[in-house]
Enzyme design. Structure first.
Site, PDB file in Angstrom:
ATOM      1  N   ASN A   9       7.832  10.763  -1.947  1.00  0.00           N
ATOM      2  CA  ASN A   9       6.403  10.423  -2.096  1.00  0.00           C
ATOM      3  C   ASN A   9       6.023  10.783  -3.528  1.00  0.00           C
ATOM      4  O   ASN A   9       5.861  11.954  -3.845  1.00  0.00           O
ATOM      5  CB  ASN A   9       5.571  11.235  -1.094  1.00  0.00           C
ATOM      6  CG  ASN A   9       4.072  11.084  -1.350  1.00  0.00           C
ATOM      7  OD1 ASN A   9       3.652  10.171  -2.065  1.00  0.00           O
ATOM      8  ND2 ASN A   9       3.281  11.966  -0.772  1.00  0.00           N
ATOM      9  N   LYS A  11       3.351  10.338  -5.064  1.00  0.00           N
ATOM     10  CA  LYS A  11       1.916  10.623  -5.254  1.00  0.00           C
ATOM     11  C   LYS A  11       1.415   9.848  -6.479  1.00  0.00           C
ATOM     12  O   LYS A  11       1.898   8.756  -6.743  1.00  0.00           O
ATOM     13  CB  LYS A  11       1.673  12.120  -5.392  1.00  0.00           C
ATOM     14  CG  LYS A  11       2.351  12.922  -4.287  1.00  0.00           C
ATOM     15  CD  LYS A  11       1.819  14.303  -4.171  1.00  0.00           C
ATOM     16  CE  LYS A  11       2.665  15.092  -3.192  1.00  0.00           C
ATOM     17  NZ  LYS A  11       1.992  16.253  -2.662  1.00  0.00           N
ATOM     18  N   HIS A  94      -1.515  10.968   5.049  1.00  0.00           N
ATOM     19  CA  HIS A  94      -1.075  12.128   4.258  1.00  0.00           C
ATOM     20  C   HIS A  94      -2.226  13.122   4.179  1.00  0.00           C
ATOM     21  O   HIS A  94      -3.388  12.740   4.102  1.00  0.00           O
ATOM     22  CB  HIS A  94      -0.645  11.677   2.857  1.00  0.00           C
ATOM     23  CG  HIS A  94       0.065  12.771   2.111  1.00  0.00           C
ATOM     24  ND1 HIS A  94      -0.612  13.785   1.482  1.00  0.00           N
ATOM     25  CD2 HIS A  94       1.383  13.023   1.918  1.00  0.00           C
ATOM     26  CE1 HIS A  94       0.274  14.611   0.927  1.00  0.00           C
ATOM     27  NE2 HIS A  94       1.495  14.166   1.180  1.00  0.00           N
ATOM     28  N   GLU A  96      -3.382  14.768   1.870  1.00  0.00           N
ATOM     29  CA  GLU A  96      -4.268  14.595   0.705  1.00  0.00           C
ATOM     30  C   GLU A  96      -5.290  13.489   0.969  1.00  0.00           C
ATOM     31  O   GLU A  96      -6.423  13.558   0.491  1.00  0.00           O
ATOM     32  CB  GLU A  96      -3.415  14.334  -0.552  1.00  0.00           C
ATOM     33  CG  GLU A  96      -2.702  15.616  -0.990  1.00  0.00           C
ATOM     34  CD  GLU A  96      -1.385  15.422  -1.723  1.00  0.00           C
ATOM     35  OE1 GLU A  96      -1.094  14.306  -2.177  1.00  0.00           O
ATOM     36  OE2 GLU A  96      -0.638  16.418  -1.823  1.00  0.00           O
ATOM     37  N   GLU A 166       4.091  17.815   8.261  1.00  0.00           N
ATOM     38  CA  GLU A 166       3.889  18.418   6.949  1.00  0.00           C
ATOM     39  C   GLU A 166       2.817  19.492   7.042  1.00  0.00           C
ATOM     40  O   GLU A 166       1.615  19.185   6.971  1.00  0.00           O
ATOM     41  CB  GLU A 166       3.418  17.359   5.948  1.00  0.00           C
ATOM     42  CG  GLU A 166       4.400  16.234   5.728  1.00  0.00           C
ATOM     43  CD  GLU A 166       4.230  15.630   4.331  1.00  0.00           C
ATOM     44  OE1 GLU A 166       5.200  15.642   3.578  1.00  0.00           O
ATOM     45  OE2 GLU A 166       3.124  15.191   3.997  1.00  0.00           O
ATOM     46  N   GLY A 172       3.314  21.144  -1.890  1.00  0.00           N
ATOM     47  CA  GLY A 172       3.090  21.370  -3.313  1.00  0.00           C
ATOM     48  C   GLY A 172       2.844  22.824  -3.668  1.00  0.00           C
ATOM     49  O   GLY A 172       2.430  23.135  -4.786  1.00  0.00           O
ATOM     50  N   SER A 211       7.321  21.194   0.295  1.00  0.00           N
ATOM     51  CA  SER A 211       8.167  21.961  -0.625  1.00  0.00           C
ATOM     52  C   SER A 211       9.649  21.942  -0.243  1.00  0.00           C
ATOM     53  O   SER A 211      10.347  22.942  -0.364  1.00  0.00           O
ATOM     54  CB  SER A 211       7.656  23.399  -0.767  1.00  0.00           C
ATOM     55  OG  SER A 211       6.350  23.396  -1.306  1.00  0.00           O
TER      56      SER A 211
HETATM   57  C1  PEP Z   1       4.285  15.512   0.151  1.00  0.00           C
HETATM   58  O1  PEP Z   1       3.517  15.170  -0.732  1.00  0.00           O
HETATM   59  O2  PEP Z   1       4.362  14.828   1.171  1.00  0.00           O
HETATM   60  C2  PEP Z   1       5.089  16.720  -0.050  1.00  0.00           C
HETATM   61  C3  PEP Z   1       5.820  17.144   0.938  1.00  0.00           C
HETATM   62  O3  PEP Z   1       5.003  17.323  -1.280  1.00  0.00           O
HETATM   63  P1  PEP Z   1       5.912  18.538  -1.819  1.00  0.00           P
HETATM   64  O4  PEP Z   1       7.342  18.212  -1.491  1.00  0.00           O
HETATM   65  O5  PEP Z   1       5.660  18.564  -3.303  1.00  0.00           O
HETATM   66  O6  PEP Z   1       5.441  19.773  -1.129  1.00  0.00           O
END
Ligand code: PEP
Length: 249
Positions: A9, A11, A94, A96, A166, A172, A211
């Protein structure tokens, strides 16, 4: 036996030059990966992905989509536009989008259903905030998020969606759920899918995101109900993304 899926992803990152170098690096390093691989990119770069990835083992998709088919929705991108660029996947819900754009469980469910109707695979993100986890509400939150989607898509579509657990506090932040913490939620989600459609639930891919990095990916993906990863930050460096893809097999 479910195959693993690793999805990047991106972003709101990228440029034509950076994308070309990242995608070329991924393609050059893939060497017969057994895991399925995809990148979900900002909409303006879908054409570039189509040009560079067509015929390769790497699929591509978008990070969001409108639930409306067409019309006066300034700034939105609809499903037929994603079809125009041969997208296989679209991320919906997501955290976000839920946090910064107020997306409700019902809206996310509508997007998932619209994706399926258009022949795309929705990657449905669910997960709890730190506050909710600390209040012991993790399962209540993810159950409600998943219930809305299952109600919209119907039991026959249980294995047509990809689910991504998630935990919001892990996205992040560099904080990852331990493999055991993640597996506990994944197993409960699988149970819930099974209650909806026992046969199909065996085939539903449930990814972990938050992460995931080269050094923790193998342990996470070795868990029986973790079928791959949705990767943010580590998907922006070819070497890290490739290391995660290798850890998935
Ligand atoms: C994500 O944006 O779905 C995500 C898991 O980000 P990160 O791996 O940076 O935590």
């Amino acid at each position: 036996m479910r195959s693993k899926l690793v999805v990047g992803n991106w972003k709101m990152n990228g440029s034509r030059a950076a994308n070309a170098s990242l995608l070329t690096g991924i393609l050059e390093g893939l060497d017969n990966a057994r895991a399925k691989v995809a990148v979900c990119v900002p909409a303006p770069y879908l054409y570039q992905c189509q040009e560079l990835l067509q015929g390769s083992p790497v699929a591509w998709g978008a990070q969001d989509v409108s639930c409306h088919p067409v019309g006066a929705y300034t700034g939105e991108v609809c499903m037929s536009m994603l079809q125009d660029f041969d997208c296989r996947y679209v991320i919906v819900g997501h955290s976000e989008r839920r946090a910064y754009h107020g997306e409700s469980n019902e809206l996310v469910a509508k997007k998932a259903k619209a994706a399926l109707d258009a022949g795309l695979t929705p990657i449905v993100c669910i997960g709890e905030t730190l506050e909710q986890r600390e209040a012991g509400q993790t399962m209540e939150v993810v159950d409600a998020q998943l219930d809305a989607v299952l109600e919209a898509v119907g039991r026959e579509a249980v294995d047509k969606i990809v689910l991504a657990y998630e935990p919001v506090w892990a996205i992040g932040t560099g904080k990852t759920a331990t493999p055991a913490m993640a597996q506990e939620v994944h197993a409960a989600l699988r149970e819930k899918l099974r209650a909806c459609n026992a046969d199909a639930a065996q085939n539903t891919l449930v990814l972990y995101g938050g992460s995931m990095k080269p050094d923790n990916a193998a342990d996470l993906m070795a868990q029986p109900d973790i079928d791959g990863g949705l990767i943010g930050g580590a998907a922006l460096k070819a070497a890290d993304f490739l290391a995660i893809i290798r850890a998935a097999q």
